[in-house]
Every structure is written in C-alpha cells, then in structure tokens.
Design an enzyme around this catalytic site. Structure first.
Site, PDB file in Angstrom:
ATOM      1  N   ASP A   1      -0.488   5.152   0.178  1.00  0.00           N
ATOM      2  CA  ASP A   1      -0.728   6.219   1.888  1.00  0.00           C
ATOM      3  C   ASP A   1      -0.708   5.988   2.938  1.00  0.00           C
ATOM      4  OD1 ASP A   1      -1.118   7.410  -0.760  1.00  0.00           O
ATOM      5  OD2 ASP A   1      -3.229   7.792  -0.307  1.00  0.00           O
TER       6      ASP A   1
ATOM      7  N   ASP B   1       0.779  -1.190  -0.039  1.00  0.00           N
ATOM      8  CA  ASP B   1       0.172   0.001   0.076  1.00  0.00           C
ATOM      9  C   ASP B   1       0.664   0.973  -0.017  1.00  0.00           C
ATOM     10  OD1 ASP B   1      -1.889   1.640   0.192  1.00  0.00           O
ATOM     11  OD2 ASP B   1      -1.707   1.863   2.732  1.00  0.00           O
TER      12      ASP B   1
END
Length: 315
Positions: free
Chosen positions: A70, A68
């Site tokens: 962010d 991922d």
C-alpha cells in the site's frame, strides 16, 4: 476476533501473535509461490518498455527483495479496492461501502496508515468473507485487480522490483492485506509471491478469524525473518522497500532498506540513518509531505531512471 490494540504508530516489539502471524504468512507465501512456479510465471519484462540496469548484484541467490504494497507499490490500500469490488458484487450494503470510501479517502489524503482505520476495515472484511469459500474470493480477486488495481501501480517501484527479478533474485510483497489478495497482485506483476495476513479457513471456507494477527509492524518483520530462514537468505544482502514508519522493523532487518513515497516519520528516520529515498508521487503530494516538488516530479518520469540511479548510488 481478538482486540487489535497493539496497532499503534509507535514501534513495538514482536509479540507471540506477531510471530504466529509472520510464520503463517511465510508458510502461505512459500506454498503459493511453489504452486505459481509449477504452472510457469509470465514474462513481464517488456511490459514497461524499460531498459535493464545492472542492479542489484546479478546471480546473488542469497539476496531477495521485500516490498510493502500500500502506497509503495500501489496507490492507496489494496483492501479498500478489494472492498469496493465486493460491494459491486453485493457482498455487503451501501453503509459499509460509505465506510470503505471514507477510509480510502483518508488514507490517500494522509498518506499514512492509521491503526484505528486499518483495524476497522479488517474487522469489516473478516465479517464480510465469513462463510465464503477461499476459491470464490480468489476468483473474484482476479477480476477486482483488473477493475481497480492494475492502473494504480507505481511505475518507478515496479521498475525497482523488476531490477531484482532481472538479477535472478526473488521478490516478495509484504502487506497487511489478505494473503489471497496479495498473491494475486504479486502474480499479476510477475513477482515471486506474497506475505500477507492469513485468515483462518476450514475445509476451504473462511471462519471469520485470523491466524495470529494482521501482518503489520513487527509481524511483517517476523514474516520476513521466517521466510529468510526457510529460503536460506542472507538478510544483510537483502533489500526492503516501504512508505510507512510502521515498517521500520522490517526495513531494519535488511542490509539495503529503502524509503519509497515516505511518510514524515519514515523520511526523518531514513535520513538520520542514511537510507535511500525515492518518491514517485506528484509534485503537490511530494510537497505536502516535505519532499521537494522537483524531486517528486522527476522521480515519476520513469522506472528506468530510478533503477539506474539506484544502481549508481550503490556502486
């Protein structure tokens, strides 16, 4: 643009639009990765000045890692930083900037993805880029990375990604950010490629619509699943890393899930299932979300220690 009411903090099963978004992201990721390989990827091994660790299993080409973006690889949200760069280039007015600023501030303080905030910013971004050429936004994105994103990469997470690369495995970003932005970040970090939200374009011009829906929650899992099939990967031998409980569907797909800078719900879920946790935030931030301050400060000390510790635990 279709309504995005499905974006809730609760786990949701994949919809037809999730599958469409995931398959579109996988197709775009493979295409850009192949183009990247054709021109040659830069050797970033010595950039961090870290020592390699024997992690993960070297030579296992049926394994890969999915990160991922962010708050896992980068502090804050990529789309907010991108919006800031677009404002500087007069793509929109001050009132939109104020909204971007508020959303980014909220994201950094809360440390979690709020569906309503994320929906709002995506709708704003789509309206801003409508009518612009994809090549134009890619060129601008390179500049924005240097201005606002390059110094926000978590060294510890970067070292974990490098460990997979050093073992000969492919490493992919998986994010709700636009695939073009995600691809730029992946290339700058020396990663294989990126799975991201695919915005529709006709003859190289953005239409202001999405293909499917944002790559979020169940859609991320569908993208990873589709890419694994296309690449011949064994998901039980793959690893995935995220900070958000929204990514539990993706983390649950792989044999080696890791919670990085986890929010409260993901930390609880990870501990219940004995998933590995790493926190690279400051002591104050770690304490706020319930991580012992000493653990947070110790983790941020260096990427090498993170990779070595992870290797020892897996052995």
């Amino acid at each position: 643009m279709a309504a995005l009411g499905w974006l809730t903090p609760r786990r949701r099963s994949a919809t037809a639009r999730s599958v469409l978004a995931g398959e579109a992201a996988a197709e775009a990721a493979r295409k850009t990765s192949q183009q990247y390989e054709s021109v040659g990827a830069p050797d970033l091994h010595a950039q961090d000045g870290t020592t390699e660790a024997d992690f993960p299993v070297p030579g296992d080409d049926r394994a890969a890692a999915f990160f991922d973006l962010d708050n896992t690889v980068m502090q804050g949200a990529a789309i907010f930083h991108f919006g800031r760069g677009l404002y500087k280039r007069k793509f929109f007015q001050r009132r939109e900037l104020a909204r971007f600023a508020w959303q980014q501030t909220w994201f950094r303080l809360a440390g979690v993805e709020d569906p309503e905030h994320m929906q709002d910013v995506r709708e704003s971004a789509l309206s801003i880029v409508k009518g612009h050429r994809v090549s134009e936004l890619m060129s601008i994105g390179e500049e924005i990375y240097d201005e606002y994103m390059a110094d926000r990469i978590w060294p510890g997470t970067r070292a974990l990604a490098q460990a997979h690369l050093d073992a000969g495995q492919k490493v992919w970003l998986v994010t709700a950010a636009p695939v073009e932005t995600a691809t730029i970040i992946a290339r700058r970090l020396g990663l294989t490629g990126a799975l991201g939200t695919v915005a529709e374009s006709v003859e190289g011009v953005y239409t202001g619509k999405l293909v499917g829906e944002p790559l979020h929650g169940p859609a991320k899992a569908e993208a990873v699943r589709a890419l694994a099939v296309a690449e011949g990967l064994d998901l039980s031998r793959c690893a995935a890393y995220s900070d958000s409980h929204n990514d539990i569907p993706m983390l649950s797909l792989v044999g080696h899930p890791y919670a990085i800078n986890p929010d409260t719900k993901l930390r609880k879920h990870a501990r219940a299932r004995e998933w590995r946790l790493r926190d690279y935030r400051t002591g104050r931030k770690a304490a706020k979300v319930g991580i012992p301050a000493a653990a947070g400060v110790g983790a941020i000390a260096g990427g090498t220690a993170a990779a070595v510790a992870l290797h020892r635990r897996r052995r």
